[in-house]
Every structure is written in structure tokens, then in C-alpha cells.
Design an enzyme around this catalytic site. Structure first.
Site, PDB file in Angstrom:
ATOM      1  N   ASP A 473       0.820  -1.212   0.000  1.00 34.68           N
ATOM      2  CA  ASP A 473       0.000   0.000   0.000  1.00 34.68           C
ATOM      3  C   ASP A 473       0.851   1.257   0.000  1.00 34.68           C
ATOM      4  O   ASP A 473       2.031   1.247   0.376  1.00 34.68           O
ATOM      5  CB  ASP A 473      -0.919  -0.015   1.228  1.00 34.68           C
ATOM      6  CG  ASP A 473      -2.259   0.682   0.966  1.00 34.68           C
ATOM      7  OD1 ASP A 473      -2.353   1.452  -0.008  1.00 34.68           O
ATOM      8  OD2 ASP A 473      -3.208   0.447   1.728  1.00 34.68           O
ATOM      9  N   ASP A 542     -10.497   1.874  -3.464  1.00 33.64           N
ATOM     10  CA  ASP A 542     -11.050   1.634  -2.133  1.00 33.64           C
ATOM     11  C   ASP A 542     -12.572   1.659  -2.142  1.00 33.64           C
ATOM     12  O   ASP A 542     -13.213   1.208  -1.187  1.00 33.64           O
ATOM     13  CB  ASP A 542     -10.545   2.692  -1.148  1.00 33.64           C
ATOM     14  CG  ASP A 542      -9.140   2.400  -0.653  1.00 33.64           C
ATOM     15  OD1 ASP A 542      -8.593   1.318  -0.962  1.00 33.64           O
ATOM     16  OD2 ASP A 542      -8.568   3.264   0.051  1.00 33.64           O
TER      17      ASP A 542
END
EC number: 3.2.1.22
Length: 722
Positions: A473, A542
């Protein structure tokens, strides 16, 4: 595919795509870019003309001007007033005049190591390098083009070599530039924002300069390093179009310019306001690679050409045709609030429904109970994971599931042992306060010590634990760049960061070739060909809302293959939008990518668990067609409210139809399929048999359902007639 030179012309032919260049007055001029032309005899010759006092390099010839010629190199200050592709600064000025010196045709790809580069395992690629020279500056410029067997793709990059005893500042250095003939064009970019990445934006090209760019230190949520230029009548099934994609994950620009003569210039490369490179005597500097795809049969064909090239020449070959596991990620199920027992109960439910990979997300390390602390402290939190990480991994593996884990290695929290030990490792301008995002700072990957630290950190976990999958990430962009003592060094820092990142990724993916790496950057904030060279899977966004994902996934598949796209089923109401959709719709939408789940299975009803189990069973039967088949966007009568996507393999067709909002007093929609075997017959889930001809000519009627967010999945298997 072939490359050859004849009569001062250079022919660069891929499968169905040609670039033809000419050495004209020692400048490389463009005679054609587009559909393959086997025989060329100057039918489209550009007539030299004195256009309103155009500047000319030859006093005796007022008709020849660089401002009106189609070129592959735009130079500043020498009579070409269009956007330049190279700017070099010395103590006196920013002028350059690179002229043709030589060329070489060779087998294989250029030997470049510092940046992500296409590969060719079949060793069938052919390349050409043009050598240009500025004799006054004593600089050499190489322009490389490569063509690939069975591909309508051409790749290119540039290298500058300093043969002088002076140093120069590279202020701008594009990876690719080309001038194309005047036409009625539209251009397509992929923009958006966090949670709605890759939105397709189509605009009619008018006079002026049109550009998208990122100065975020990453390609970004709101822009993608790609540009499609097409004739104005193009659609998914008709028309000429060219896609230009930069193989780079940092600051970039994509620019298209239409000048007063209606000439069109396309260019891409480093974003210049945040870039400079000091080229010392004897040094060389390479640009990123640009990938150029061409289609004469519309945007669907362009997508398929891009997918083919990525799978065969960019994505790590071990994973480009390897079926992806169905996963459960614990993030939206637990966030930071989990224990060993909670994770095991989730894993047991996951195993029950047929999930194959369990992913432990953020919160397993250090003092990490929220996103305000502990980034950089990569030690297992034994209080949360009683028995440690090894106990959890072995428990997951005993359930016959793979194990994955989340890292955010490029970031650091101020409240961390690492920051207290090495505050000088963060990116920040001296004398300025830190700039925070999610209470995070960014580690300085232009610093070799930081690069070594990240290598060693991830190395430790991948060596000592049986990890099958890594979610990598990056949850913020880069600000406050300025760790060095001079402006020139600080303008080099952003690119040096990318070089450090690529060094880390190259090291880890080469050492651990069996680990499936997924890129995440707050979702799709760094979703580009540069990162895809190392990471064969990308977390698309997301935003897991099924309705949002219909458009988002459709637009991502314009250029990127299905097998690269993570797609999860999450809870309803959705955590990002608050929207409620049926479990069937959520399953169908996620099944158009690499299926995963991101919700708490332990709190779901028996009926919902049964639906998920059946959906996973179905997905396993169609997974190869979805992930590896040919993808086509199908036409719908109401394209802003209805979507249809088709996946085709040798023996199966999967069609997913989505209708966003219910309406009244419209006829049923009919969806016509594409690319079926004309003489074959196909049988659906209800055992009805159809001919390929009727499916393609007449189509399938979609029922009118009085409900919002309707979804229908059609699975057709090819059958043999007696």
C-alpha cells in the site's frame, strides 16, 4: 512485424501498425503513423511552404520550417514554436539542435535496467535506434523503437549521452513525441479522484494545448499516464485510434497540442515543473518507456491489443496467465479491531464458502491500533496475534488456504520507533514544517540507506514466514520535497525516489517470484504500467460499492487486462457510499474481475452465506474465461443507465448486464453479442440452445425488472452439433 530502411525512409511495422519516418534535411520527419502500409511512395507528402513568415534554418530556402514539419523531436528555440519534447540548459542558453547522424537495426530489446521495461521471452523482438547529435553541445540522443511478434504495439524510449567535458541540466526530456497529420480528432483521458479512479473523459480536440499531469510523486487517483487519440466518429466497434501509455509511476504529463496550422503533436514524459536532471560529463540518462497501441476497428479492439501486450510483455510472466485465487481481506470486516480468535473465525467461514486466500490487512504490527502511529515499526503485535504471525499463518495453511499480508513500506508515522531513530529518513524541506496526510510522512527512497532498510524489512518477512501474497500500500502522496542542499538536487529527488522504488520492487519480485504482489495506493492511486511490470495485480479502488464499481471497472478495462484487477464484495449499506445493493448484484460485479470478499462473514445470515458459496462455485467454473478471456464492451440502448460486458474463451461466453435505475415505458433492451464462433451453438444455464448467428445478429432480450441496481449474469457454453 519488421523494421527496415529504404531510400532515406525508415519503416517500423508491427502486426497492423506502422510508423514511417524520413531523414529530411538531417531531421527525422513523420510520414505516417497508423494502419500498416507495406508500400509507401509519398502520397501524403507535406508540401514545404512559407507559412506567414515561418522561421527557417536555411537562408536560401524560406519554405522549410521546423514549425510546420511533422517530427519526433521538438526542440526549443530553433524555430519550432510548438510544445518542445527536450529542453537542455547550459550556462548560456536552453538551445539544442540534434540532427540525424546514424541508425542501427538490431534483434532483441534495448538493454536498459534502471527503469521498468517490456520483456520478450520469445526473443523475437526487432528494434531500431536512431542516433542524433548536437555537435556544438557534444551530446548524443538515442531514440529507440521496438516491435513485437503478433502484436499491434510499438514501444519507444530515449537516452541522452554527454560526451562533452561540461555538465548540462535536463529541464525536459519526453519519452515520446510525434506529430500526426491534421484530422478531426477526439482525445480520451482517464481521470477522476480517490474512490472514482479511471473515469473516461472524451473531448473534441480544438486549437490549443491540452494536458493532464501529476505532481504527486505518483501517477495518482485523478489522472492516468495514458492518452487515446481517435477520429471523432470512433466508438467501441468502429474507427481508428491510438493509445499512448507511459510506463512510469511517478510525476508525468500527457499532452496533445493542435496548432494554428491544425497540426497535432502528442507527447508524454516527466512532468517538468518538478523535474530536473544534472547530466555530468560522461553520464547518460534514459527516459521511461512509452507503449503505443493502434486499432483500426474501434476502442474494443484497442483494449484487446493493450491487454495482449501487457500480458505478454509487461506483467510478470509467471502470473500473466496464472488464475488468481479468491480471497477474503479482513479490512472492512474488522478494521484495526481484531484478535487471533476473530481472524480464525473469519478464516473458517472463508474456507466454508470456498475462499482460497486469507489476507491480513493493516493493524498487525507495532503499536498499531489506528492510523496515527506505528508505520515503520514492522514487528508483530503479539497481543493481537497470540502465538505470533507464524501461528496464524500455519493455522490458515492447515485450512488449505493461502496466506497474504498487508505492508505500507514507503510510509512512516511520527509516533514510531523508526522515526525517533531516523527522523532524517523522511522527505521534507529543511527549515520547513512537516506536511502530513493521514498523519503519515514519506520515507525518502532517494536515500540508499532507506532503500536498503525497506529491502531488508520485507526480505525478513518473506524469508522467515510462508507468505503467498503481499498487498503493498501507499496511502499518501509526496509533498515538501527538499532534503538536499541545492535546488538542482531537490528537483532530481522525485525521480530518484522512483528509481529507489523500482530497485526495491525489482529486488523483491526477482527474489520471491512465487509471491503474488498486489499494488494499492489508497486504492488506484498508482495504477499504471510501471507498477504493473512488478505487481501483476492492482487494487482498483477503495470504493467497493457495486454501482460505482460497474463504471470504474469498465473504464479500467479500456487499457488494463481483467486479471490485473482486484474486485471485492463488501457489506451493504456500503462503507464508502452508504448505498444498499443486493448480494446478487455485488457478486456479479465483483465476478467481472479477480473476485474477493471484504466483509464479516461471521455475522451474515445462513441465506447470505449460501448465496456467497454458490457465487464462488459459479465463479470457479467461469474464472478462466473472466480472467483470461477476450473482453468486449457490448452496446446497450441506454448507455448511461445500462452496461453489458462480455468475456469469451474457446468454449464459454459470460455476459454481465447491469441496469442502474429502474424506469418505465421503455421496451426491453436487447444485447447483441460479439466474436462468437459463427457456426457454433451455445447453451445457457436453463439449458436453452442458441445459434451463434442469432446471438450476434438478434441478441438476447433483457427482462424489465422494477428495481434499481439490477444485474443479470448469462453463462453460455459452446456445444458440438451432431
Amino acid at each position: 512485424m519488421t523494421i527496415y530502411a529504404k531510400d532515406n525512409l525508415f519503416f517500423i511495422h508491427s502486426l497492423d501498425f506502422s510508423i514511417i519516418l524520413e531523414n529530411y534535411h538531417d531531421y527525422l520527419m513523420v510520414r505516417h503513423i497508423g494502419k500498416k502500409i507495406s508500400t509507401y511512395r509519398h502520397s501524403n507528402l507535406l508540401i514545404d511552404k512559407d507559412h506567414a513568415f515561418s522561421p527557417a534554418p536555411f537562408a536560401e530556402n524560406r519554405t522549410f520550417s521546423l514549425d510546420s514539419q511533422r517530427q519526433i523531436l521538438g526542440q526549443s528555440g530553433m524555430g519550432d514554436f510548438r510544445v518542445p519534447s527536450i529542453i537542455l540548459a547550459n550556462k548560456e542558453n536552453q538551445l539544442s539542435d540534434f540532427k540525424f547522424k546514424d541508425y542501427k537495426i538490431y534483434q532483441g530489446l534495448p538493454d536498459e535496467k534502471s527503469l521498468p521495461f517490456p520483456y520478450d521471452e520469445q526473443d523475437s523482438t526487432q528494434s531500431i535506434v536512431f542516433t542524433l547529435e548536437d555537435k556544438l553541445l557534444n551530446l548524443t540522443l538515442e531514440i529507440h523503437f521496438s516491435v513485437y511478434e503478433n502484436s499491434s504495439t510499438i514501444s519507444t524510449y530515449r537516452k541522452i549521452i554527454n560526451k562533452s567535458n561540461k555538465s548540462y541540466k535536463i529541464k525536459k526530456f519526453d519519452s515520446f513525441m510525434i506529430d500526426v497529420q491534421p484530422h478531426d480528432y477526439q482525445f480520451i483521458t482517464f481521470q477522476g479522484a480517490y474512490g472514482r479512479e479511471k473515469e473516461m473523459v472524451s473531448e473534441t480536440l480544438k486549437q490549443g494545448i491540452h494536458s493532464i499531469a501529476s505532481t504527486r510523486g505518483a501517477s495518482g487517483h485523478g489522472q492516468t499516464p495514458s492518452l487515446i487519440v481517435a477520429e471523432n466518429k470512433v466508438n467501441d466497434h468502429y474507427g481508428e485510434c491510438i493509445a499512448v501509455q507511459l510506463m512510469y509511476s511517478g510525476n508525468f504529463h500527457m499532452t496533445i497540442q493542435k496548432n494554428q496550422l491544425r497540426e497535432v503533436r502528442i507527447s508524454t514524459g516527466f512532468e517538468s515543473t518538478m523535474f530536473e536532471w544534472l547530466l555530468e560529463s560522461g553520464q547518460e540518462f534514459a527516459s521511461p518507456t512509452t507503449v503505443i497501441n493502434y486499432s483500426s476497428e474501434g476502442l474494443n479492439k484497442l483494449s484487446q491489443i493493450s491487454h495482449h501486450f501487457i500480458l505478454n510483455h509487461i506483467m510478470p510472466s509467471k502470473f500473466s496467465n496464472q488464475i488468481r485465487p479468491i480471497l477474503l481481506n479482513n479490512w472492512e470486516a474488522t478494521y484495526f479491531d481484531f484478535s487471533f480468535d476473530k481472524l480464525i473465525s473469519l478464516a473458517e467461514k472463508a474456507k466454508h464458502v470456498g475462499i482460497e486466500l486469507f489476507v491480513l490487512d493493516d493493524g498487525w504490527f507495532g503499536n498499531r491500533f489506528d492510523d496515527n502511529r506505528a508505520l515503520g515499526d514492522w514487528t508483530v503485535n503479539e497481543d493481537k496475534l497470540s502465538g505470533g504471525l507464524e501461528n496464524l499463518i500455519s493455522s490458515i495453511h492447515q485450512m488449505d488456504m493461502q496466506f497474504g499480508i498487508w505492508f505500507e513500506p514507503e510510509m512512516i508515522s511520527v509516533d514510531s520507533h523508526l522515526y525517533r531513530t531516523h527522523p532524517e529518513w523522511v522527505i521534507g524541506a529543511k527549515g520547513r514544517q512537516n506536511i502530513y496526510s493521514r498523519n503519515q510522512l514519506v520515507l525518502d527512497l532517494s536515500n540508499p540507506e532507506v532503500v536498503s532498510y525497506i529491502k531488508d524489512t520485507i526480505d525478513h518477512f518473506l524469508t522467515n514466514y510462508k507468505i503467498d501474497y503481499v498487498k503493498w500500500d501507499m496511502n499518501r502522496n509526496i509533498t515538501n520535497v527538499g532534503n538536499y542542499s541545492s535546488l538542482s538536487e531537490n528537483l532530481m529527488q522525485s525521480h530518484k525516489y522512483m528509481l529507489g522504488l523500482y530497485e526495491i520492487l525489482d529486488y523483491l519480485t526477482e527474489k520471491y517470484p512465487d509471491v503474488l504482489f498486489e499494488s494499492c495506493a489508497g486504492g488506484g492511486g498508482r495504477n499504471d504500467l510501471g507498477i504493473m511490470r512488478y505487481f501483476p495485480q492492482v487494487w482498483t479502488s477503495d470504493n467497493t460499492d457495486a454501482v460505482s464499481r460497474i463504471q470504474l471497472q469498465k473504464d479500467m478495462l479500456f487499457l488494463y487486462p481483467t486479471i490485473s484487477m482486484g474486485a471485492h464484495v463488501s457489506a451493504a449499506p456500503n462503507h464508502q457510499t452508504g448505498r444498499s445493493t443486493s448480494l446478487e448484484t455485488r457478486n456479479h460485479v465483483a465476478m467481472m474481475g479477480n473476485l474477493g470478499y471484504e466483509l464479516d462473514l461471521t455475522t451474515m445470515s445462513d441465506n447470505d452465506i449460501y448465496q456467497i458459496k454458490e457465487a464462488i462455485k459459479t465463479y470457479k467454473s467461469i474464472r478462466a474465461t473472466i480472467q483470461l478471456g477476450q473482453v468486449t464492451r457490448l452496446e446497450t440502448p441506454h448507455p448511461t443507465n445500462e452496461y453489458a460486458k462480455q468475456f469469451v474463451s474457446d468454449d464459454m461466453v459470460v455476459v454481465t448486464y447491469n441496469k442502474i435505475l429502474s424506469d418505465v415505458e421503455f421496451s426491453e433492451s436487447v444485447i447483441r453479442l460479439k466474436h462468437l464462433e459463427p457456426q457454433a451453438s451455445y447453451i445457457d444455464q436453463s439449458q436453452r440452445v442458441y445459434s451463434a448467428e442469432e446471438l450476434m445478429i438478434l441478441g438476447i432480450t433483457m427482462p424489465v425488472k422494477q428495481m434499481d441496481f439490477y444485474s443479470r449474469q448469462i453463462i453460455l457454453k459452446k456445444i458440438k452439433e451432431n
